[in-house]
Design an enzyme around this catalytic site. Structure first.
Site, PDB file in Angstrom:
ATOM      1  CG  ASP A   1      -2.231   0.776   0.986  1.00  0.00           C
ATOM      2  OD1 ASP A   1      -2.247   1.473  -0.048  1.00  0.00           O
ATOM      3  OD2 ASP A   1      -3.058   0.656   1.890  1.00  0.00           O
TER       4      ASP A   1
ATOM      5  CD  GLU B   1      -0.343   6.121  -3.160  1.00  0.00           C
ATOM      6  OE1 GLU B   1      -0.906   4.978  -3.534  1.00  0.00           O
ATOM      7  OE2 GLU B   1      -0.049   6.363  -2.098  1.00  0.00           O
TER       8      GLU B   1
ATOM      9  CG  ASP C   1      -8.791   4.142  -0.170  1.00  0.00           C
ATOM     10  OD1 ASP C   1      -8.245   3.118  -0.431  1.00  0.00           O
ATOM     11  OD2 ASP C   1      -8.024   5.215   0.443  1.00  0.00           O
TER      12      ASP C   1
END
Length: 778
Positions: free
Chosen positions: A414, A417, A480
């Site tokens: 995950d 970014e 998400d």
């Protein structure tokens, strides 16, 4: 980024210097070097001042042309740089003519006009695009430094696709797109996976080879052009040709890396703990046992963030208060036939016992004063692992290695970014370039560890962030999303855009990550999710097991999970094709039907491989509209619903209403779909007990398919041809196979097989040892 004030004027403080002519050139080592002043030189006195722009035109491989252009050369060598596969044995052709130079790479060429500077690109005789007078340019501004831009022509009706996983309109015309990784969800113009590569329905691609921010103005600042710009003194881009869009993407992935082949088990259903929910081993076991009790095939169980203790992410240690015996817990889960995935990210909280260890050894990104870079967003006081430091890579991989020893099979990588631009890296990398590039190094470290431990054919991630080349480390999921039909649609648009950008495999959080879906949305999204390449039930604040929605949700998840398992011989063959060619497994309609103008804007349906069309249902009432392209296969041009066997003519829009146990899953005419003998797991012997579904054979137009084993090796091949009423089917490499002829009526004069009943058509069970079946349609 925009530099003009309308079509005629420049913005205040902006100056643009464009090549006006080729004043001089040289040809050296298969490269054309151009020297282009920014004004027409009428007398020698004008040569005393600049700018003088330099261009180098070369080719890294067949059908790809590289253009480098710069102002000041001394500012060019800043890393990181994307890893590219250069064909050192390829030699382009260069031809000099009066007034022009022709540079040819395979069938892709550029004609350089010397007198009035221009670059015109062709594939054979087909015009691709052009950079004419005033389009390329070195730009200075009063307040934001210098830039380099290019503008490439768009033809009437030309549509632009790609640029990474973008959730905005699928056709990018009219959009401003900044290639800058952000953690922005799926409901804005931001993206987790930014790729400076686009393709158009005119049949070519443009790849801008810059890790830093690349700003695209797609038919926006100049409505008949695509503009791309980067800060600094240099611009480098590639024009990628091909006979069609699939070959263009194949050529691009040959340059930047093919998607790796995921293991067969990864195509099964993944279930997670969800994010902020409360869970322990009893909770996990209740989910796993509940799926088994309801006969729902489950292949992977994922532990999300809170497998570690709060405030201590990442310390890579199980929270002993919740999971006191993780080794034996994992053994118990694996005895139930599951693979295990755990969540990780590259951030180290200050409370983690690993923080001081990492900081003391120089394993974290630093500030200019040498202290670790830190902030409080996501984890209090967290630092970020510096993957430009080889020792930090070994350290990070070592922590994951211990988890593999416990029984973990793969990792959800995950984040990656929100990487700072005011940081210092171990190898001196430019922090602006590292912002996007960071995710490549992060995922590469984890993926290569899994390759080392399990072998290349067993390695898989579940990754969120990406950049150029990240397709080599599958699988990627859409981030998400919200539990709404609209978010289901934006997720699909993001996946199709990503797959037009060189990525082969894609997933998403079934029913949405944020909030909790209504039962109808859960069921509709489940059908869509289980007809994506990879399928995961995951959420934020609530569990995603189907019985918590309603009993019919159990039926839907069971049905489509089993359907996907049974389709694995077809799906895995598609996956092997993707790994071999770079053509994505999940394909926008325009990729498969480039010449059908009705497909230009289609973004609510897709092809799953070359033969299956999927149209998800995006409305609570079950209504769906979708388009079936006309396939020219003689007189027979009807598509067939794989589930219901209904035949529908191609070249038509369809308006239908579907129950929760159905959706348009349409088979292309003249196709062979290989189904398997097992509907309970995705990984089994695809070459034994195979059922070959044959659809709408055209007159004297052979249909064929190749069936791969779980090692990714071609093990079986099938061909079928109809001549009049006679059908001949040749099968090699399959054991105990049968054929279902869809919608053919009655059969006579059969050899090589015996007739059996089938609800979907006529089933022909091959006689032992037979590799050929012939029959006559009555």
């Amino acid at each position: 980024m925009k530099f003009t004030d309308g079509f005629w004027l420049k913005r205040k403080g902006v100056s643009v210097y464009s090549p006006a002519e080729v004043r001089d050139y040289e040809i050296k080592e298969n490269t054309v070097i151009l020297y282009a002043p920014v004004v027409k030189i009428n007398h020698r006195g004008q040569t005393l001042q600049g700018p003088l722009l330099t261009l180098e035109i070369s080719s890294p491989a067949k059908d790809i042309i590289k253009i480098e252009s710069w102002h000041y050369k001394k500012k060019l060598s800043i890393f990181p740089e994307f890893e590219l596969n250069i064909d050192g044995n390829f030699t382009p052709e260069i031809e000099e003519r009066e007034g022009e130079i022709i540079f040819k790479s395979g069938k892709t060429s550029v004609i350089i006009s010397k007198e009035d500077f221009s670059l015109t690109y062709y594939y054979e005789s087909r015009l691709l695009t052009k950079s004419g007078a005033g389009q390329m340019g070195y730009i200075t501004t009063e307040d934001s430094g210098s830039y380099y831009r290019e503008q490439l022509d768009l033809a009437v009706g030309e549509c632009v696709y790609g640029l990474g996983e973008r959730f905005s309109a699928f056709v990018k015309n009219g959009q401003t797109v900044d290639i800058w990784n952000e953690d922005g969800g799926t409901s804005s113009e931001q993206s987790y996976k930014n790729i400076p590569f686009y393709v158009t329905n005119r049949g070519y691609g443009i790849y801008v080879n810059h890790p830093e921010k690349v700003s695209f103005e797609v038919a926006s600042e100049a409505v008949s052009r695509v503009q791309f710009s980067v800060p600094g003194e240099k611009l480098e881009y590639f024009v990628v040709g091909g006979k069609d869009l699939k070959e263009v993407i194949s050529n691009y992935t040959s340059l930047t890396g093919r998607p790796s082949l995921p293991p067969a088990w990864s195509f099964g259903l993944w279930l997670t703990t969800s994010f902020t929910t409360n869970y322990d081993e009893n909770t996990v076991s209740s989910f796993v046992d509940g799926m088994a009790e309801r006969d729902i095939p489950l292949r992977v169980f994922h532990f999300d963030c809170f497998w570690m203790k709060e405030y201590e992410w990442c310390n890579f240690e199980w929270d002993k208060d919740v999971f006191p015996d993780p080794v034996n817990m994992l053994k118990r889960l694996k005895q139930k036939g599951l693979k295990i995935c755990v969540w990780i990210n590259p951030y180290i909280s200050q409370k983690s016992k690993l923080f001081d260890e990492a900081a003391d050894n120089g394993y974290l990104i630093k500030l200019e004063n040498g202290e670790p870079w830190q902030w409080d967003l996501w984890q209090p006081g967290m630092g970020i692992v510096d993957f430009t430091n080889p020792d930090a890579c070994k350290w990070f991989a070592g922590k994951l290695n211990a988890l593999i020893d416990m029984g973990v099979d793969c990792f959800k990588t995950d984040f990656g970014e929100r990487i700072p631009v005011n940081a210092v890296y171990n190898n001196g990398a430019d922090p602006l370039k590292m912002h996007n590039y960071y995710t490549y190094l992060y995922n590469k470290v984890v993926y290569e560890l899994l390759e080392e431990r399990f072998g290349k054919k067993e390695a898989i991630l579940f990754a969120r962030s990406a950049t150029v080349g990240s397709q080599k480390f599958p699988v990627h999921w859409g981030g998400d999303c919200v539990s709404k039909y609209e978010s289901m649609g934006e997720s699909l648009r993001g996946g199709l855009s990503l797959c037009m950008s060189g990525f082969g495999f894609w997933s998403h959080d079934i029913s949405g990550f944020e909030n909790t879906a209504s039962p109808d949305l859960y069921k509709r999204w489940s059908a869509f999710g289980l007809l994506s390449t990879h399928s995961r039930l995951h959420g934020s604040s609530s569990y995603r097991v189907p019985w918590l929605f309603d009993e019919e949700s159990v039926d839907v998840v069971r049905y489509f999970s089993k359907l996907k398992c049974s389709l694995m011989p077809y799906l895995y063959s598609v996956a092997c094709e993707t790994a071999n060619t770079g053509v994505p497994a999940m394909r926008a309609m325009i990729l498969e039907f480039t010449k059908d103008r009705a497909c230009d804007y289609l973004d609510s349906q897709y092809m799953l491989g070359g033969s299956l069309l999927v149209a998800p249902v995006f409305r609570p009432d079950g209504t769906v509209d979708y388009y079936l392209p006309k396939v020219k296969t003689g007189e027979n041009a009807s598509w067939t619903n794989f589930l219901s066997n209904e035949r529908v003519e191609g070249g038509t829009w369809q308006y239908e209403t579907h129950s929760f146990m159905s959706l348009p899953l349409m088979v292309r005419p003249n196709s062979i779909i290989a189904a398997g003998s097992n509907e309970n797991v995705p990984d089994y012997n695809y070459l034994e007990g195979t059922v070959l579904h044959i659809f709408e054979l055209a007159e004297n137009e052979p249909a064929s398919t190749v069936i791969y084993d779980m090692e990714g090796e071609a093990g079986g091949n099938v061909s079928a041809v109809r001549s009049g009423n006679k059908v001949s089917i040749t099968v090699n490499g399959l054991k105990d196979y049968s054929v279902v002829m869809r919608n053919v009526g009655s059969i006579g004069e059969l050899t090589g097989a015996v007739l059996e009943k089938d609800s979907l058509g006529v089933r022909l069970v091959a006689e032992k040892g037979s590799n050929e079946i012939t029959f006559v349609i009555l």
